[in-house]
Every structure is written in structure tokens, then in C-alpha cells.
Design an enzyme around this catalytic site. Structure first.
Site, PDB file in Angstrom:
ATOM      1  N   LYS A   1       0.765  -1.104  -0.043  1.00 48.03           N
ATOM      2  CA  LYS A   1      -0.145   0.180   0.155  1.00 48.03           C
ATOM      3  C   LYS A   1       0.870   1.080  -0.013  1.00 48.03           C
ATOM      4  O   LYS A   1       0.500   2.183  -0.475  1.00 48.03           O
ATOM      5  CB  LYS A   1      -1.023   0.018   1.237  1.00 48.03           C
TER       6      LYS A   1
ATOM      7  N   LYS B   1      -5.033  -8.975  -6.023  1.00 50.58           N
ATOM      8  CA  LYS B   1      -6.333  -9.092  -5.603  1.00 50.58           C
ATOM      9  C   LYS B   1      -7.208  -8.158  -6.056  1.00 50.58           C
ATOM     10  O   LYS B   1      -6.648  -6.867  -6.202  1.00 50.58           O
ATOM     11  CB  LYS B   1      -6.176  -9.336  -4.052  1.00 50.58           C
TER      12      LYS B   1
ATOM     13  N   LYS C   1     -11.191  -2.727  -3.311  1.00 48.34           N
ATOM     14  CA  LYS C   1     -12.097  -1.412  -3.486  1.00 48.34           C
ATOM     15  C   LYS C   1     -11.195  -0.257  -3.674  1.00 48.34           C
ATOM     16  O   LYS C   1     -12.065   0.752  -4.428  1.00 48.34           O
ATOM     17  CB  LYS C   1     -13.076  -1.215  -2.338  1.00 48.34           C
TER      18      LYS C   1
HETATM   19  N1  AQP Z   1     -10.018 -10.006  -3.215  1.00 53.32           N
HETATM   20  C1  AQP Z   1     -10.565 -10.592  -1.890  1.00 53.32           C
HETATM   21  N2  AQP Z   1     -10.559 -11.776  -2.037  1.00 53.32           N
HETATM   22  C2  AQP Z   1     -10.933 -12.362  -0.720  1.00 53.32           C
HETATM   23  N3  AQP Z   1     -11.382 -11.818   0.199  1.00 53.32           N
HETATM   24  C3  AQP Z   1     -10.928 -10.394   0.480  1.00 53.32           C
HETATM   25  N4  AQP Z   1     -11.110  -9.377   1.332  1.00 53.32           N
HETATM   26  C4  AQP Z   1     -11.019  -8.230   0.692  1.00 53.32           C
HETATM   27  N5  AQP Z   1     -10.640  -8.364  -0.695  1.00 53.32           N
HETATM   28  C5  AQP Z   1     -10.594  -9.711  -0.767  1.00 53.32           C
HETATM   29  C6  AQP Z   1     -11.355  -9.724   2.737  1.00 53.32           C
HETATM   30  O1  AQP Z   1     -12.410  -8.561   3.022  1.00 53.32           O
HETATM   31  C7  AQP Z   1     -12.240  -8.284   4.348  1.00 53.32           C
HETATM   32  C8  AQP Z   1     -12.058  -6.999   4.873  1.00 53.32           C
HETATM   33  O2  AQP Z   1     -11.059  -6.428   3.922  1.00 53.32           O
HETATM   34  P1  AQP Z   1     -10.614  -4.734   4.289  1.00 53.32           P
HETATM   35  O3  AQP Z   1     -11.825  -4.069   3.406  1.00 53.32           O
HETATM   36  O4  AQP Z   1     -10.462  -4.346   5.585  1.00 53.32           O
HETATM   37  O5  AQP Z   1      -9.119  -4.773   3.509  1.00 53.32           O
HETATM   38  P2  AQP Z   1      -8.634  -5.138   2.415  1.00 53.32           P
HETATM   39  O6  AQP Z   1      -8.167  -6.435   2.453  1.00 53.32           O
HETATM   40  O7  AQP Z   1      -7.172  -4.169   1.994  1.00 53.32           O
HETATM   41  O8  AQP Z   1      -9.810  -4.958   1.138  1.00 53.32           O
HETATM   42  P3  AQP Z   1      -9.521  -4.142  -0.072  1.00 53.32           P
HETATM   43  O9  AQP Z   1     -10.843  -4.216  -0.827  1.00 53.32           O
HETATM   44  O10 AQP Z   1      -8.394  -4.468  -0.929  1.00 53.32           O
HETATM   45  O11 AQP Z   1      -9.487  -2.718   0.565  1.00 53.32           O
HETATM   46  P4  AQP Z   1      -8.848  -1.523   0.317  1.00 53.32           P
HETATM   47  O12 AQP Z   1      -8.539  -1.465  -1.204  1.00 53.32           O
HETATM   48  O13 AQP Z   1      -9.046  -0.398   0.822  1.00 53.32           O
HETATM   49  O14 AQP Z   1      -7.213  -1.869   0.805  1.00 53.32           O
HETATM   50  C9  AQP Z   1     -10.955  -9.228   4.823  1.00 53.32           C
HETATM   51  O15 AQP Z   1     -11.278 -10.206   5.439  1.00 53.32           O
HETATM   52  C10 AQP Z   1     -10.068  -9.443   3.548  1.00 53.32           C
HETATM   53  O16 AQP Z   1      -9.525 -10.725   3.666  1.00 53.32           O
END
Ligand code: AQP
Length: 350
Positions: A126, A209, A212
Site C-alpha cells: 500500500k 487481488k 475496492k
Molecule cells: N479480493 C479478495 N478476496 C477475498 N477476500 C478479500 N477481502 C478483501 N479483498 C478480498 C477480505 O475482506 C475483508 C475486509 O478487507 P478490508 O476491506 O478490511 O481490507 P482489504 O483486504 O485491504 O480490502 P480491499 O478491498 O483491498 O480494501 P482497500 O482497497 O481499501 O485496501 C478481509 O477479511 C479481507 O481478507
């Protein structure tokens, strides 16, 4: 993958309790749904005590426009409820309304070692190339995450595969705290990383991955996307010219194909081999519309319910407020006891 059953022996002194969170750093994606939310609902429906949190303090580790953050927090709450979280049975709240998270995080900042943080791959991903410009909060993120979990003495944490390393760190913090203070106060929490969609990948790059905060909206399916958008995103999803194979092993060198097969399996509640048994020999021209159709079937009711709930933000705020009160009733005594163990004078409560 099933890392631990809820009866895992390491945590038997503690009541089985689940904690998990999602950052309201954007709209919820299909990755959040399949990797986390869908399984949160399953755990709730198994009758396990569950605490689910919209981790807004985590979200601000990268810049969030305030009005959007509020909107995204309410929308994520609507997503949880629309997907099946019952705020009466489970506890649903936003993190900043329970100050124990931030207070316990400070203690854990003093337990965790800089060397541990330096190994966290999420920070490296990040922060990107300019690490000096990243926020201190982004660096300390895993200590706050440990506090989220341990403020409730949670024994199990359902997450996607990307969170495995942070869960390891939570365990290391609990073990070091217990060791340093000669106690067994914090449980050594078990991750629950289960199902075929523990890592849903970007529709534009099967090695990244689905996220969002990816700058390309075409890389992800949002829970609020309508049927046409979902169909268009799958139609344009990166793939290869080969037909789908019969054997799972043949997908290993084809990350985009593997991702779409896994998504189909997770949405259908089946396994990837069953999907290949049905579609082997067919190209993506045939497979993608079927996948889009299935995704719409699963997501349309959730999206419609989210839309309905979002018409009454005051009701969502009230649900989050009640959830925060219930969460605080669990976390505050744990925080108080933690401060006592550490040696803080506690001449008043709360
Ligand atoms: N692509 C994914 N596949 C499976 N699980 C996922 N999770 C997130 N993306 C995937 C799971 O969703 C939960 C919440 O994640 P988060 O929003 O706290 O943080 P993150 O993992 O960093 O998700 P994002 O979407 O990638 O957010 P941003 O873009 O803001 O960093 C967790 O249980 C995660 O494993």
C-alpha cells in the site's frame, strides 16, 4: 482451507467468539463478499457469537474524503445487513464509536516490535515506492487490528487469505504480551480462512487481488453494480484464448481463468472441479455470460436491499450506535483489566 475448527485447543479457556472487520474505504466488492461477508453470515447462522466491525480508523490510514467516508460506512453497514447479518443476533458497529480499539492499540504499539512491522507485506504494497510519505497509521495498522480482535478476547477471525500475515502478528502480540506480563490474559486467536474464494483476483490482472481501492472500476464487481455493469465487467475481464480445461491443475498457469472459475464456484456454492466438469471445452465467450448471470442472481437481491436501507441513513446510524454500546460493554472491562496488568493506576472506570 480450514486453519482451525472453532473447537481448536489453544483457545479453550476462552468462550468461542468471532470478530472480523471490513474497511469502509470504498464500496464493498465481490472479493469482500465472497472472502469475508458471506462467511460472516454463515458463522452467525451457525449460532456462534459474532462481532462485526466497520473499521473506519483503519480506513483513514490512507486519505479519505470525510463526507465520502461517512457515506461508505453507512453503505457498508447496509451491505452487511443486506447480505444477512442480523444486527440483533450479531453485533454490528463502526470502530471509532468504541474507544477501546484505539486505546488497546497503543498498548500493542508498545508490545509489537518495529522488525515485525517491517515484514508486513500489506504496508509494502500500500505504501508503494514512496514509503517515507505513507502515514504512520498505515505502518502501525496491524497493531490496531490486533487490538480490534483482542479487545473482545475473540478466539476466531474469519478473513480472506490476504489477512493471514496480520493474523499471525495478532497471535505474536498476544503471546508476547502474555509472556512479558506473566499472564494468559489474551487468547491466541485462530484465523478461519475457508472456502474457494479466499482470494478473489482483479478482473484486469489475475495476479492482483480484487480491491475496492484499485483505481480501475473495471477491475472489480461492486455489490452495488447493476446487472448491465456486472455483465459488461465480466465480458471485458482479462482472459486467454484457450477453452476451459477438464483438470484443475491445468488452470495453475492461467491466473485469470482460474479466478473466474473460482468466482463461479463460490457464487454457485460448489467447487472448481464441478465447474470444470460442466464447462470443460467451452471458451470464455460461453462461460462469461453464464458467470454474469449467476453473479446477478446472487448480488441483485443484496444490491436492491442495500438501496432500500440507504434511504434511511438515520436507521443505519441507530443500528451502529446500538451495536457500539453492546461492543463497548464487552471491550471496556477487557481494556480496564489490560491496563491494570500493564501497571496503570485505575482509580476511575470507563
Ligand atoms: N479480493 C479478495 N478476496 C477475498 N477476500 C478479500 N477481502 C478483501 N479483498 C478480498 C477480505 O475482506 C475483508 C475486509 O478487507 P478490508 O476491506 O478490511 O481490507 P482489504 O483486504 O485491504 O480490502 P480491499 O478491498 O483491498 O480494501 P482497500 O482497497 O481499501 O485496501 C478481509 O477479511 C479481507 O481478507
Amino acid at each position: 482451507m480450514n486453519d482451525a475448527s472453532p473447537d481448536a485447543p489453544r483457545t479453550t479457556r476462552f468462550k468461542t467468539r468471532i470478530f472480523s472487520g471490513i474497511q469502509p474505504s470504498g464500496g464493498l466488492t465481490l472479493g469482500n463478499y465472497l472472502g469475508a461477508l458471506k462467511r460472516f453470515v454463515e458463522k452467525q447462522n451457525e449460532g456462534i457469537e459474532a462481532i462485526y466491525c466497520l473499521v473506519d480508523l483503519h480506513a483513514i490510514t490512507v486519505w479519505q474524503e470525510p463526507a465520502k467516508l461517512r457515506q461508505q460506512t453507512r453503505e457498508a453497514a447496509a451491505g452487511f445487513i443486506a447480505a444477512g447479518i442480523d444486527p440483533e443476533r450479531s453485533i454490528l458497529f463502526n470502530q471509532s464509536q468504541v474507544s477501546a480499539h484505539a486505546e488497546l492499540a497503543w498498548v500493542f504499539n508498545c508490545v509489537a516490535r518495529v522488525g515485525w512491522m517491517n515484514r508486513m507485506t500489506q504496508f509494502k504494497d500500500k505504501a508503494g515506492k514512496d514509503k517515507e510519505a505513507a502515514s504512520l497509521g498505515l505502518y502501525a495498522y496491524p497493531a490496531l487490528m490486533a487490538a480490534d480482535i483482542l479487545a473482545y478476547h475473540a478466539t476466531h477471525v474469519p478473513v480472506g487469505e490476504d489477512q493471514r500475515q496480520h493474523l499471525e502478528l495478532t497471535r505474536d502480540i498476544a503471546i508476547k504480551f502474555n509472556h512479558d506480563y506473566g499472564t494468559d490474559f489474551f487468547p491466541v486467536t485462530e484465523p478461519l480462512i475457508e472456502g474457494v474464494a479466499t482470494r478473489v483476483m482483479s478482473l484486469r490482472d489475475g495476479t492482483k487481488k480484487m480491491s475496492k481501492s484499485d483505481p480501475s472500476d473495471m477491475s472489480r464487481i461492486n455489490l452495488t453494480d447493476n446487472a448491465d455493469t456486472i455483465a459488461q465487467k465480466f465480458r471485458k475481464a482479462k482472459t486467454d484464448p484457450e477453452p476451459l480445461p477438464q483438470a484443475i491443475a491445468a488452470l495453475e498457469a492461467r491466473p485469470e481463468a482460474k479466478n473466474l472459475v473460482n468466482i463461479y464456484a463460490a457464487l454457485a456454492g460448489t467447487d472448481p472441479q464441478t465447474v470444470l466438469d460442466e464447462f470443460a471445452g467451452q471458451g470464455f465467450g460461453a462461460f462469461k455470460p453464464k458467470l454474469a448471470e449467476l453473479a446477478v442472481e446472487v448480488l441483485a437481491p443484496i444490491s436492491a436491499e442495500m438501496g432500500r436501507l440507504m434511504q434511511d441513513p438515520a436507521q443505519i446510524d441507530a443500528i451502529l450506535g446500538r451495536g457500539a454500546d453492546r461492543a463497548k460493554a464487552i471491550a471496556q472491562p477487557i481494556l480496564d483489566r489490560c491496563f491494570e496488568i500493564v501497571g496503570m493506576v485505575r482509580s476511575r472506570r470507563g
